[in-house]
Scaffold this motif. Structure first.
Motif, PDB file in Angstrom:
ATOM      1  N   LEU A  16     -12.174  36.113 -10.855  1.00  0.00           N
ATOM      2  CA  LEU A  16     -11.757  37.419 -10.365  1.00  0.00           C
ATOM      3  C   LEU A  16     -11.879  37.435  -8.845  1.00  0.00           C
ATOM      4  N   HIS A  17     -11.206  38.389  -8.200  1.00  0.00           N
ATOM      5  CA  HIS A  17     -11.221  38.457  -6.742  1.00  0.00           C
ATOM      6  C   HIS A  17     -11.535  39.880  -6.268  1.00  0.00           C
ATOM      7  N   MET A  18     -12.115  39.969  -5.069  1.00  0.00           N
ATOM      8  CA  MET A  18     -12.352  41.251  -4.393  1.00  0.00           C
ATOM      9  C   MET A  18     -11.417  41.322  -3.197  1.00  0.00           C
ATOM     10  N   SER A  19     -11.312  42.515  -2.612  1.00  0.00           N
ATOM     11  CA  SER A  19     -10.449  42.663  -1.436  1.00  0.00           C
ATOM     12  C   SER A  19     -10.934  41.798  -0.285  1.00  0.00           C
ATOM     13  N   SER A  20     -12.248  41.567  -0.207  1.00  0.00           N
ATOM     14  CA  SER A  20     -12.803  40.742   0.870  1.00  0.00           C
ATOM     15  C   SER A  20     -12.488  39.263   0.686  1.00  0.00           C
ATOM     16  N   ASP A  21     -11.952  38.906  -0.480  1.00  0.00           N
ATOM     17  CA  ASP A  21     -11.591  37.511  -0.745  1.00  0.00           C
ATOM     18  C   ASP A  21     -10.213  37.149  -0.205  1.00  0.00           C
ATOM     19  N   ARG A  22      -9.584  38.065   0.511  1.00  0.00           N
ATOM     20  CA  ARG A  22      -8.206  37.832   0.958  1.00  0.00           C
ATOM     21  C   ARG A  22      -8.046  36.506   1.711  1.00  0.00           C
ATOM     22  N   PRO A  23      -8.951  36.135   2.623  1.00  0.00           N
ATOM     23  CA  PRO A  23      -8.787  34.829   3.293  1.00  0.00           C
ATOM     24  C   PRO A  23      -8.822  33.656   2.312  1.00  0.00           C
ATOM     25  N   GLY A  24      -9.762  33.678   1.361  1.00  0.00           N
ATOM     26  CA  GLY A  24      -9.853  32.595   0.403  1.00  0.00           C
ATOM     27  C   GLY A  24      -8.644  32.513  -0.503  1.00  0.00           C
ATOM     28  N   VAL A  25      -8.146  33.665  -0.920  1.00  0.00           N
ATOM     29  CA  VAL A  25      -6.949  33.687  -1.758  1.00  0.00           C
ATOM     30  C   VAL A  25      -5.757  33.125  -0.986  1.00  0.00           C
ATOM     31  N   LEU A  26      -5.688  33.442   0.311  1.00  0.00           N
ATOM     32  CA  LEU A  26      -4.589  32.937   1.132  1.00  0.00           C
ATOM     33  C   LEU A  26      -4.695  31.418   1.304  1.00  0.00           C
ATOM     34  N   MET A  27      -5.905  30.897   1.478  1.00  0.00           N
ATOM     35  CA  MET A  27      -6.084  29.442   1.543  1.00  0.00           C
ATOM     36  C   MET A  27      -5.489  28.774   0.307  1.00  0.00           C
ATOM     37  N   ARG A  28      -5.828  29.315  -0.847  1.00  0.00           N
ATOM     38  CA  ARG A  28      -5.356  28.736  -2.105  1.00  0.00           C
ATOM     39  C   ARG A  28      -3.830  28.814  -2.190  1.00  0.00           C
ATOM     40  N   LYS A  29      -3.290  29.937  -1.752  1.00  0.00           N
ATOM     41  CA  LYS A  29      -1.839  30.117  -1.781  1.00  0.00           C
ATOM     42  C   LYS A  29      -1.156  29.108  -0.865  1.00  0.00           C
ATOM     43  N   GLN A  30      -1.697  28.923   0.344  1.00  0.00           N
ATOM     44  CA  GLN A  30      -1.084  27.997   1.294  1.00  0.00           C
ATOM     45  C   GLN A  30      -1.149  26.557   0.780  1.00  0.00           C
ATOM     46  N   LEU A  31      -2.275  26.178   0.203  1.00  0.00           N
ATOM     47  CA  LEU A  31      -2.394  24.833  -0.344  1.00  0.00           C
ATOM     48  C   LEU A  31      -1.431  24.638  -1.519  1.00  0.00           C
ATOM     49  N   ARG A  32      -1.357  25.644  -2.394  1.00  0.00           N
ATOM     50  CA  ARG A  32      -0.458  25.540  -3.536  1.00  0.00           C
ATOM     51  C   ARG A  32       0.988  25.411  -3.081  1.00  0.00           C
ATOM     52  N   ARG A  33       1.339  26.165  -2.038  1.00  0.00           N
ATOM     53  CA  ARG A  33       2.707  26.128  -1.509  1.00  0.00           C
ATOM     54  C   ARG A  33       3.035  24.742  -0.960  1.00  0.00           C
ATOM     55  N   LEU A  34       2.106  24.146  -0.226  1.00  0.00           N
ATOM     56  CA  LEU A  34       2.330  22.805   0.317  1.00  0.00           C
ATOM     57  C   LEU A  34       2.462  21.775  -0.805  1.00  0.00           C
ATOM     58  N   ILE A  35       1.606  21.890  -1.809  1.00  0.00           N
ATOM     59  CA  ILE A  35       1.633  20.939  -2.920  1.00  0.00           C
ATOM     60  C   ILE A  35       2.948  21.051  -3.681  1.00  0.00           C
ATOM     61  N   GLU A  36       3.383  22.277  -3.929  1.00  0.00           N
ATOM     62  CA  GLU A  36       4.646  22.481  -4.667  1.00  0.00           C
ATOM     63  C   GLU A  36       5.839  21.933  -3.877  1.00  0.00           C
ATOM     64  N   THR A  37       5.821  22.122  -2.566  1.00  0.00           N
ATOM     65  CA  THR A  37       6.897  21.598  -1.727  1.00  0.00           C
ATOM     66  C   THR A  37       6.914  20.079  -1.767  1.00  0.00           C
ATOM     67  N   ALA A  38       5.725  19.466  -1.669  1.00  0.00           N
ATOM     68  CA  ALA A  38       5.641  18.009  -1.712  1.00  0.00           C
ATOM     69  C   ALA A  38       6.090  17.469  -3.066  1.00  0.00           C
ATOM     70  N   ASP A  39       5.708  18.163  -4.138  1.00  0.00           N
ATOM     71  CA  ASP A  39       6.114  17.726  -5.475  1.00  0.00           C
ATOM     72  C   ASP A  39       7.624  17.806  -5.644  1.00  0.00           C
ATOM     73  N   ALA A  40       8.222  18.874  -5.092  1.00  0.00           N
ATOM     74  CA  ALA A  40       9.677  19.042  -5.198  1.00  0.00           C
ATOM     75  C   ALA A  40      10.398  17.942  -4.430  1.00  0.00           C
ATOM     76  N   GLU A  41       9.875  17.589  -3.245  1.00  0.00           N
ATOM     77  CA  GLU A  41      10.498  16.538  -2.454  1.00  0.00           C
ATOM     78  C   GLU A  41      10.391  15.192  -3.153  1.00  0.00           C
ATOM     79  N   THR A  42       9.241  14.967  -3.820  1.00  0.00           N
ATOM     80  CA  THR A  42       9.069  13.708  -4.542  1.00  0.00           C
ATOM     81  C   THR A  42      10.024  13.622  -5.722  1.00  0.00           C
ATOM     82  N   ALA A  43      10.179  14.753  -6.430  1.00  0.00           N
ATOM     83  CA  ALA A  43      11.057  14.783  -7.597  1.00  0.00           C
ATOM     84  C   ALA A  43      12.525  14.578  -7.202  1.00  0.00           C
ATOM     85  N   ALA A  44      12.876  15.079  -6.005  1.00  0.00           N
ATOM     86  CA  ALA A  44      14.263  14.943  -5.545  1.00  0.00           C
ATOM     87  C   ALA A  44      14.565  13.494  -5.162  1.00  0.00           C
TER      88      ALA A  44
END
Length: 334
Positions: A306-334
């Motif tokens: 679960l998350h609190m409003s004060s977790d916004r920086p940590g949630v954003l870290m996870r989002k940014q990492l996930r976004r980079l990983i998904e982009t890299a996976d898509a490039e590899t698949a292509a």
């Protein structure tokens, strides 16, 4: 997410050791499950190669340096800074040409050695104050923590834990989270806030102040994947800039390296007092973080945290990492 299971993480710079640790005697380190041998060649430049001789897999870091090359202690095979085998005292059957061990990107900055296993996506984080008049560097820690690097760096941006984890050092008893801003950057984000803290009696001398309570303005910058440069400004004019760099060794261990930049002098506050202040704070964090799960979910849909409003920086870290990983996976698949 466990760092060693994410191939993308090989494409970042990691701070692996203070410069003084790397000499003409080989130094072994593990980065993302990759054994690395580091040394200085005959020009004084730092070098890094896979810490496994391709003959019988002996550790090169147990060997020695000769003519700027690292020499295997088992049969004397020598390897250059790029990893190419440059000397074999015996005959080699079916020898390819050239042949050697993998070499890695390696450089020095901020009196520390940095390694990237593959071509890095971003440069080494910038610390504007380094080398500037009026600022000094206090090198503090280089140690192993039993925690996921993402949990450790999230903790550096978590204002809600201060009251509870740091009640013996600087945590104010009031757990109220004051408004803060989060601004994304190309390679991370910046969090700015104004926090009320207490000044424990035994901690005051490191801050150069006598007040029991104060406010501190912070500008905490996150650099993907696991780095923080956090400027803390106190009412007395002190600037204390925490520089924290995490290197995942394997899925159980993270190397924690930290130094500070300060706009005071050794005469104002001896380095040992600065280190003692942060030693207490980091131990308080380390003991709690060691109790957390080694796996970190990057997607809220997994529903395991679960998350609190004060977790916004940590949630954003996870989002940014996930976004980079998904982009890299898509490039590899292509």
């Amino acid at each position: 997410m466990q760092a060693c299971d994410v191939p993308l993480l090989r494409r970042f710079w990691y701070c692996v050791a203070p410069s003084e640790k790397i000499t003409d005697k080989p130094y072994g380190f593990t980065l993302l499950n990759e054994p690395i041998a580091l040394w200085r060649d005959d020009t004084g430049a730092v070098r890094a190669v896979k810490d496994r001789c391709l003959h019988r897999t002996a550790k090169l870091s147990l060997g020695y340096v000769e003519n700027g090359n690292i020499v295997c202690p088992y049969h004397g095979w020598a390897f250059s800074g790029s990893g190419q085998c440059v000397k074999v005292p015996q005959d080699v059957e079916d020898k390819p040409n050239p042949f050697g061990v993998p070499g890695y990107h390696c450089t020095e900055k901020y009196n520390h050695v940095w390694v990237a296993l593959e071509d890095p996506i971003f440069g080494i984080p910038e610390i504007e104050e380094f080398g500037q008049p009026g600022y000094r560097q206090v090198i503090e820690f280089c140690e192993t923590w039993s925690a996921n690097p993402l949990r450790i760096i999230e903790n550096s941006f978590d204002a809600a834990h201060i009251t509870f984890v740091h009640k013996e050092s600087f945590g104010d008893p009031d757990p109220t989270i004051h408004p803060f801003s989060v601004d994304e950057t190309e390679n991370g984000f910046i969090v700015q806030n104004d926090i009320k803290v207490k000044n424990a009696e035994h901690m005051k001398s490191a801050l150069g102040m006598e007040d029991d309570e104060t406010r501190r303005r912070t500008r905490n910058r996150f650099y993907l994947p696991f780095s923080r440069v956090g400027r803390i400004c106190y009412p007395n004019g002190l600037e204390n800039i925490l520089c924290t760099f995490l290197a995942p060794m394997d899925n159980q261990r993270t190397q924690f390296i930290q130094w500070v930049m300060r706009n005071d002098s050794e005469e104002d506050t001896p380095a040992e007092k600065v280190i003692a202040f942060d030693r207490q704070v980091t131990i308080e964090d380390r003991d709690i973080l060691a109790s957390t799960d080694l796996n970190v979910p990057l997607d809220r849909s997994e529903g395991v945290e679960l998350h609190m409003s004060s977790d916004r920086p940590g949630v954003l870290m996870r989002k940014q990492l996930r976004r980079l990983i998904e982009t890299a996976d898509a490039e590899t698949a292509a």
